[in-house]
Design a protein around this motif. Structure first.
Motif, PDB file in Angstrom:
ATOM      1  N   GLU A 137       0.610  -1.269   0.335  1.00  0.00           N
ATOM      2  CA  GLU A 137      -0.283   0.206   0.154  1.00  0.00           C
ATOM      3  C   GLU A 137       1.003   1.239  -0.051  1.00  0.00           C
ATOM      4  OE1 GLU A 137      -3.315   0.240  -0.723  1.00  0.00           O
ATOM      5  OE2 GLU A 137      -4.213  -2.271   0.043  1.00  0.00           O
ATOM      6  N   GLY A 138       1.391   1.382  -1.276  1.00  0.00           N
ATOM      7  CA  GLY A 138       2.392   2.654  -1.154  1.00  0.00           C
ATOM      8  C   GLY A 138       3.306   2.731  -0.693  1.00  0.00           C
ATOM      9  N   LEU A 139       4.229   2.027  -0.018  1.00  0.00           N
ATOM     10  CA  LEU A 139       5.474   1.730   0.550  1.00  0.00           C
ATOM     11  C   LEU A 139       6.738   1.597   0.346  1.00  0.00           C
ATOM     12  CD1 LEU A 139       4.408   1.422   4.984  1.00  0.00           C
ATOM     13  CD2 LEU A 139       4.506   3.613   3.743  1.00  0.00           C
ATOM     14  N   GLY A 140       6.508   0.984  -0.979  1.00  0.00           N
ATOM     15  CA  GLY A 140       6.868   0.045  -1.987  1.00  0.00           C
ATOM     16  C   GLY A 140       7.858  -1.064  -1.238  1.00  0.00           C
ATOM     17  N   GLY A 141       6.912  -2.268  -1.119  1.00  0.00           N
ATOM     18  CA  GLY A 141       6.845  -3.436  -0.637  1.00  0.00           C
ATOM     19  C   GLY A 141       7.738  -4.692  -1.593  1.00  0.00           C
ATOM     20  N   ALA A 142       7.418  -4.392  -3.175  1.00  0.00           N
ATOM     21  CA  ALA A 142       7.413  -5.022  -4.087  1.00  0.00           C
ATOM     22  C   ALA A 142       9.760  -4.117  -4.205  1.00  0.00           C
ATOM     23  CB  ALA A 142       6.849  -4.377  -5.412  1.00  0.00           C
ATOM     24  N   ARG A 143       9.743  -3.475  -4.801  1.00  0.00           N
ATOM     25  CA  ARG A 143      11.016  -2.541  -4.565  1.00  0.00           C
ATOM     26  C   ARG A 143      11.874  -3.228  -3.742  1.00  0.00           C
ATOM     27  NH1 ARG A 143       9.419   3.539  -7.263  1.00  0.00           N
ATOM     28  NH2 ARG A 143       7.657   2.442  -8.809  1.00  0.00           N
TER      29      ARG A 143
END
Length: 389
Positions: A137-143
């Protein structure tokens, strides 16, 4: 026995897992309890487990019965949202100000259901890679997972994701090739004026007036600068200024989001925002700074993997429940970054009609757990076999 029937036999246990996740929501990069349960479940089913991938992410590795080196990735998100739940469900959130308002508790459970089924049957060639991602949710977990070497450490030839859709079309899967979800930028605009007494505005530079002018001017970017045949959204979602009735504040703050499908339009919106801010600042004698952050990439589904996803959904649910021409969504999803690294497809699975995603009254439809789990499991069975063949 079809995977739907076999997984449906575990629906009571899977529903209990999902509702436990729902009662104990954790925000992005705080999913310690959730990821711990996920890791323990995978290990109990004989799946190789890797913890703390991208901080709180989990990866499970399961080899099939064949000798193929093909690896099929399946991904689910685990994080909740900073929303106070407004339901009276018996399993409602026990954590004030946090809830699973987007169904990530259900996504995690569906992937666990697929993992359990595949571990029990092993009726596939190659290797299944189960990716439980934090902080979507907008915190860049995938990255964060990619930066931690996700596909270098756990290579995948294809990767698939799935999201619930409270549309009322239960069991309908929709997936489209090409751009399917928008890129998203978040922005913060700070206006510095000069504070004064509210009765003496001539002694100040009122950032509230500057703020109002800027809000209006920014809306002209989509209506007058962007090609009307190209989709773009610029939404100002936060307006902050002042704390007293009789004080003109020193500063004001605007924040919001930009959504686009085209890199040129994305660059145009960012450029015009800065140009308009500079012009408004000069007009009023204020200082304005604009910060724009790249949060999500455009989610682009690969042609081959999209066809495969549709074929598998047709096999499981019937042709009448597969939509291959849905409209692109202006919402965003950080699975897009995984699709930039590995070909794959992201699909939506319909559930019962109810409160929309990101709504305090949202409740995931547990009846679609076996459907989503079967779809994910069948992707591994069919794609590893097709690739090996």
């Amino acid at each position: 026995m079809s995977p739907i029937d076999r997984i449906s036999a575990d629906l009571e246990a899977l529903t209990a897992i999902r509702r436990d996740f729902h009662a104990h929501p954790e925000l992005g990069f705080e999913e310690v309890r959730t990821s711990g349960i996920v890791a323990d479940k995978l290990a109990s089913w004989g799946i190789e487990v890797h913890r703390e991938v991208g901080r709180t992410g989990v990866v499970g590795i399961l080899k099939g019965r064949g000798t193929s080196t093909r690896r099929i990735g399946l991904r689910a998100d685990m994080d909740a949202l900073p929303i106070e739940e407004a339901t009276n469900l018996p399993y409602r959130s026990t954590v004030p100000g946090k809830m699973h308002a987007c169904g990530h508790d259900g996504h995690t459970t569906m992937l666990l259901g697929a993992a359990k089924y595949l571990a029990e049957t092993r009726d596939f060639d190659g290797t299944a890679v189960f990716i439980f991602q934090p902080a979507e949710e907008g915190l860049g977990g995938a990255r964060a997972m990619l930066a931690d070497g996700l596909f270098a450490r756990f290579p995948c030839d294809e990767v698939y994701g799935l999201h619930n859709n409270p549309s009322g079309r239960t069991g309908e899967l929709s997936v489209r090739p090409g751009p399917a979800m928008a890129a998203a930028d978040f922005f913060d605009i700070r206006i510095i004026g000069r504070g004064a007494h509210g009765a003496q505005p001539n002694r100040g530079i009122d950032p509230v007036v500057v703020q109002a002018a800027l809000v209006q001017a920014l809306q002209t970017i989509v209506s007058r600068n962007a090609d009307p045949l190209q989709s773009a959204v610029l939404s100002i979602t936060q307006v902050h200024a002042g704390a007293a009735y009789n004080v003109i504040p020193e500063e004001a703050h605007l924040a919001g989001t930009i959504r686009t499908f085209d890199d040129d339009i994305r660059a145009l919106v960012a450029r015009r925002m800065r140009e308009i801010a500079a012009g408004v600042a000069a007009t009023f004698g204020a200082e304005i700074t604009v910060e724009i952050r790249d949060i999500f990439s455009v989610l682009r589904n690969s042609e081959e993997q999209t066809r495969a996803a549709a074929e598998i959904a047709t096999e499981l649910f019937g042709a009448a429940k597969v939509d291959t021409t849905p409209e692109p969504k202006m919402g965003s999803e950080d699975f897009a970054d995984m699709l930039h690294a590995v070909p794959g497809a992201y699909a939506w699975l319909g559930g019962k009609a109810g409160a929309n995603l990101h709504n305090a009254a949202f409740d995931f439809d547990d009846a679609i757990i076996p459907l989503g789990a079967a779809y994910l499991a069948r992707l591994v069975e069919r794609r590893s076999a097709a690739a090996a063949g």
